[in-house]
Design a protein around this motif. Structure first.
Motif, short mmCIF file in Angstrom:
data_model
loop_
_atom_site.label_atom_id
_atom_site.label_comp_id
_atom_site.label_asym_id
_atom_site.label_seq_id
_atom_site.Cartn_x
_atom_site.Cartn_y
_atom_site.Cartn_z
N GLU A 27 0.86 -1.30 0.01
CA GLU A 27 -0.11 -0.03 0.00
C GLU A 27 0.84 1.51 0.19
N ASP A 28 1.99 1.08 0.35
CA ASP A 28 2.92 2.40 0.72
C ASP A 28 4.41 1.98 0.15
N ASP A 33 10.30 4.71 -15.30
CA ASP A 33 9.31 5.76 -14.69
C ASP A 33 8.73 5.34 -13.17
N ILE A 34 9.07 6.50 -12.48
CA ILE A 34 8.92 6.10 -10.87
C ILE A 34 7.84 6.74 -10.38
N ALA A 35 7.11 6.07 -9.66
CA ALA A 35 5.95 6.79 -8.95
C ALA A 35 5.92 6.45 -7.53
N VAL A 36 4.82 6.98 -6.78
CA VAL A 36 4.83 6.95 -5.25
C VAL A 36 3.52 6.13 -5.02
N LEU A 37 3.27 4.93 -4.35
CA LEU A 37 2.02 4.40 -3.93
C LEU A 37 1.55 4.93 -2.39
N GLN A 38 0.75 5.63 -2.23
CA GLN A 38 0.25 5.83 -0.63
C GLN A 38 -1.18 5.44 -0.50
N ASN A 39 -1.29 4.73 0.60
CA ASN A 39 -2.69 4.20 0.82
C ASN A 39 -3.56 3.43 -0.10
N ALA A 40 -2.18 2.63 -0.87
CA ALA A 40 -2.77 1.69 -2.28
C ALA A 40 -3.45 2.58 -3.24
N ARG A 41 -3.12 3.88 -3.19
CA ARG A 41 -3.43 4.67 -4.56
C ARG A 41 -2.12 5.43 -4.95
N LEU A 64 11.10 -0.51 -2.40
CA LEU A 64 11.33 -0.39 -3.83
C LEU A 64 10.79 -1.51 -4.53
N ILE A 65 9.94 -1.24 -5.59
CA ILE A 65 9.27 -2.46 -6.09
C ILE A 65 9.68 -2.26 -7.76
N GLY A 66 10.58 -3.23 -8.02
CA GLY A 66 10.96 -2.99 -9.38
C GLY A 66 10.20 -3.79 -10.13
N ILE A 67 9.59 -3.38 -11.40
CA ILE A 67 8.85 -3.80 -12.56
C ILE A 67 9.58 -3.57 -13.76
N GLY A 68 9.05 -4.43 -14.79
CA GLY A 68 9.54 -4.25 -16.21
C GLY A 68 10.57 -5.25 -16.42
N ALA A 69 10.77 -5.67 -17.89
CA ALA A 69 11.76 -6.76 -18.38
C ALA A 69 13.05 -6.78 -17.69
N PRO A 70 13.58 -5.52 -17.56
CA PRO A 70 15.27 -5.58 -17.01
C PRO A 70 15.22 -5.47 -15.67
N ALA A 71 13.99 -5.35 -14.84
CA ALA A 71 14.24 -5.00 -13.20
C ALA A 71 15.00 -6.22 -12.51
N ARG A 72 14.84 -7.33 -13.08
CA ARG A 72 15.67 -8.47 -12.11
C ARG A 72 17.10 -8.18 -12.59
N THR A 73 17.48 -7.71 -13.52
CA THR A 73 19.01 -7.65 -14.03
C THR A 73 19.74 -6.36 -13.14
N TYR A 74 18.90 -5.09 -13.34
CA TYR A 74 19.54 -3.98 -12.50
C TYR A 74 19.25 -3.56 -11.23
N TYR A 75 17.84 -3.74 -10.79
CA TYR A 75 17.41 -3.22 -9.79
C TYR A 75 17.87 -3.91 -8.24
#
Length: 662
Positions: free
Chosen positions: A265-266, A278-286, A526-537
């Motif tokens: 949620e956060d 693309d980096i964004a912040v999630l607060q209270n699941a929104r 930090l939640i990493g997503i996208g195809a290269p996330a496991r390589t770099y993050y």
């Protein structure tokens, strides 16, 4: 079982997921390389692979198809797009110097027409369409779409509507009016938003038509929707008229998908693709929304979207040097050499021949290839020569620019999105270091060796070896990614001095030569997503001293987010008081006056509710609910006397996407 098909088309990969709407689980997923020359190819490949992973599923069971894309975002970040004609009503050339409008226009044509309205909605000058018609006719030969913005068009849109109708009657091109894009004042920013919308219409049209073709081939008769920049959904036909609302569609879908898949949620969500991060912040699941409109490619639009920090940094980013001759990754995308060589067997022999020379040349290891077919717009003689050379496949820049041929025609084709360059990228560096092995590793090694001997300064090579360069590139991508995360979560972006300290903190060796060291700690996972996330993050999270997670199906997170959201449409109606005892409602079709504020408010609420509901229906919603807000603004004078300034009436209609057969 209600099955939904989610598709995400990014700069490098196109993803597809099959989603069970009743159990809210992913049934199958697949990826395909994005084929920008013909988007129907990658859409078909990804969907077919996903359906083959669920052989028990009949495609006719699919009851909704939803699409997210980073193509619009990438086009703005990379400054590519279709030529657009801008018509400004009641404004002069000085308007182009605000909001980055002149830069966004480039060499595209602008028409200035007399007319426009005042802040009270009254006509400031008459509109003279007769004299403008020959100029409007001339636009057809130069542009792919038209944008129109009138002075105070949000207070009275009649001049914009009249010009729009005249353009549509004479030219068979998409037309965008600024008052349809935003309700806030600031004519240059509204003009910028309308301009970007018009520029994106042909691009989004190609994608939607490609998906529709694939659906027809598979016998899928289901509504097609597109993710907006705020994470909600709109019908495909609505997206065709308002494609600017799909900028940040991919990031918005990734945030919705990441929240669904991770259950967090956060947190901070970072979606790394081939072209952008693309980096964004999630607060209270929104997702946190941008208060002043989406900013993409340096342009602040009036598009409501998530607050996302988008940078030109990804697995396929161009490698270069900054002003201080330090290694830089991005912001433009290149086709990785390892990918180009996988698809074209002429590449490796050229690399081998270039490496066999005992001295480097400026364009070693770089190629150009056609990106898409040309639609409209004439080419110069130099551009036509380059264009003809690329018809049979990629060519090395050494060959294209032989005999001292100028480089500018090639770069102009790149800027127009017709041609793309290929060279050494982080994806190639990952192949050299054994972190990635899907494409042509030998081509990556050859390209690394060629790039390493490029001179940073006279007599000083960029790296000691190709492997050394690969490590430097991966480290540089890591440092730039860490800095981007910090700049996203801080209220104010760091200045140049703070960036110097962050460079030191995130360096691989901890800047051992410095007498003072310090650490940066991110206080959210930090939640990493996208195809290269496991390589770099994993390494990026380690340097940020934070918890890290890559959820299951993270590589197709955007496609999951495309089917996990709902429909939402917002409308605002303004009430002003141009004279004492007079209350003016600025509706979407004109102005109406009332002698009583409550009567004006009731009318404005009715207009806003009806328009929001109508837009939600057009967007493909069912089970619609509407919420309204009223914000009266008054000023107190002479101690206690209150003066009415204005009232803003808002209406939000939201609902579930309508499924086939529902």
């Amino acid at each position: 079982m209600a099955v939904l098909l989610g598709i995400d088309t990014g700069g490098t990969y196109t993803d597809a997921v099959l989603f069970d709407d009743e159990t809210r689980t992913v049934l199958a997923s697949a990826k395909a390389l994005t084929s920008k020359h013909d988007l129907s190819v990658c859409v078909r490949e990804a969907t077919t692979a996903a359906l083959q992973s669920a052989p028990e599923l009949d495609p006719t069971q699919i009851r909704l198809v939803s699409l997210s894309t980073t193509l619009a975002t990438n086009a703005l970040v990379e400054q590519h797009g279709f030529p657009v004609g801008l018509i400004l009503i009641g404004q002069d050339e000085k308007a182009l110097d605000r909001a980055g409008l002149r830069s966004a226009m480039g060499s595209d044509p602008v028409l200035f027409l007399d007319g426009g309205h005042g802040p009270d909605g009254h006509e400031r000058a008459p509109l003279n369409l007769k004299d403008a018609l020959p100029k409007i006719d001339a636009l057809a030969e130069k542009v792919s779409a038209v944008a129109i913005c009138g002075y105070f068009g949000v207070r009275n849109p009649t001049h914009e509507v009249a010009v729009r109708d005249a353009v549509r009657a004479r030219i068979d091109l998409p037309v965008t009016c600024a008052h349809e894009m935003a309700s806030a004042l600031d004519a240059p920013r509204r003009a910028l938003t309308a301009l970007l919308n018009a520029r994106l219409v042909p691009l989004i049209q190609q994608l939607i038509r490609a998906v529709e073709s694939m659906l027809a081939e598979n016998g899928i008769d289901a509504p097609l929707m597109v993710v907006k920049g705020d994470g909600s959904l709109i019908a495909a036909e609505t997206a065709l008229t308002r494609p600017v609302e799909t900028i940040l569609s991919g990031p918005a879908a990734s945030v919705v998908g990441a929240q669904f898949l991770s259950g967090r949620e956060d947190c901070v969500i970072s979606d790394i693709g081939g072209t952008t991060t693309d980096i964004a912040v999630l607060q209270n699941a929104r997702p946190v929304l941008a208060p002043d409109g989406a900013v993409v490619g340096g342009y602040r639009t009036m598009v409501e979207a998530i607050a996302v920090h988008t940078i030109g940094l990804g697995g396929d980013s161009e490698i270069g040097l900054d002003d201080e001759k330090r290694l830089r990754v991005g912001p433009r995308r290149m086709v990785p050499i390892s990918l180009l060589a996988r698809d074209h067997d002429t590449v490796v022999p050229v690399l081998q021949a270039q490496l066999a020379r005992p001295w480097p040349k400026p364009h070693d290891g770089r190629f150009a290839l056609k990106l898409r077919e040309r639609r409209g717009g004439a080419l110069s003689r130099g551009e036509q020569r380059v264009w003809d050379e690329l018809q049979d496949g990629p060519k090395s820049l050494e060959q294209l620019l032989a005999a001292r041929a100028p480089e500018q025609p090639l770069l102009r084709l790149v800027d127009r999105g017709l041609v793309i360059l290929s060279g050494f990228t982080p994806s190639d560096a990952a192949h050299v270091l054994g972190l990635h092995a899907d494409w042509h590793a030998e081509a990556a090694r050859l390209s690394a060796d060629l790039s390493a001997r490029t001179e940073r300064r006279p007599g000083i090579p960029l790296a000691d070896s190709g492997e050394d360069l690969a490590r430097q590139v991966i480290d540089r991508l890591t440092v730039q990614s860490c800095m981007a995360v910090v700049e996203t979560v801080l209220p104010d972006a760091p200045g140049r001095s703070a960036r110097r300290f962050m460079e030191s903190a995130f360096a691989a060796d901890g800047a051992a030569e410095e007498l003072v060291g310090f650490e940066v700690r991110l206080r959210r996972p930090l939640i990493g997503i996208g195809a290269p996330a496991r390589t770099y993050y994993p390494e990026i999270a380690r340097r940020l001293n934070t918890e890290f997670d890559v959820p299951r199906f993270a590589e197709v997170c955007n496609a999951v987010g495309a089917v996990a959201g709902g429909v939402s449409q917002r409308v605002q109606v303004l009430i002003t008081s141009p004279a004492e005892g007079l209350f003016r409602v600025h509706g979407l079709d004109g102005v109406t006056d009332f002698r009583n504020l409550e009567e004006a408010a009731a009318s404005a609420i009715s207009l806003a509710e009806a328009e929001a509901r109508a837009r939600a229906i057009d967007a493909g919603a069912t089970e619609i609910q509407v919420e309204t807000t009223r914000d009266d603004r008054v000023a107190t004078v002479a101690g206690s006397f209150q003066v009415f300034i204005e009232s803003r009436i808002g209406a939000t209609a939201f609902g579930r996407p309508k499924l086939a057969g529902a």
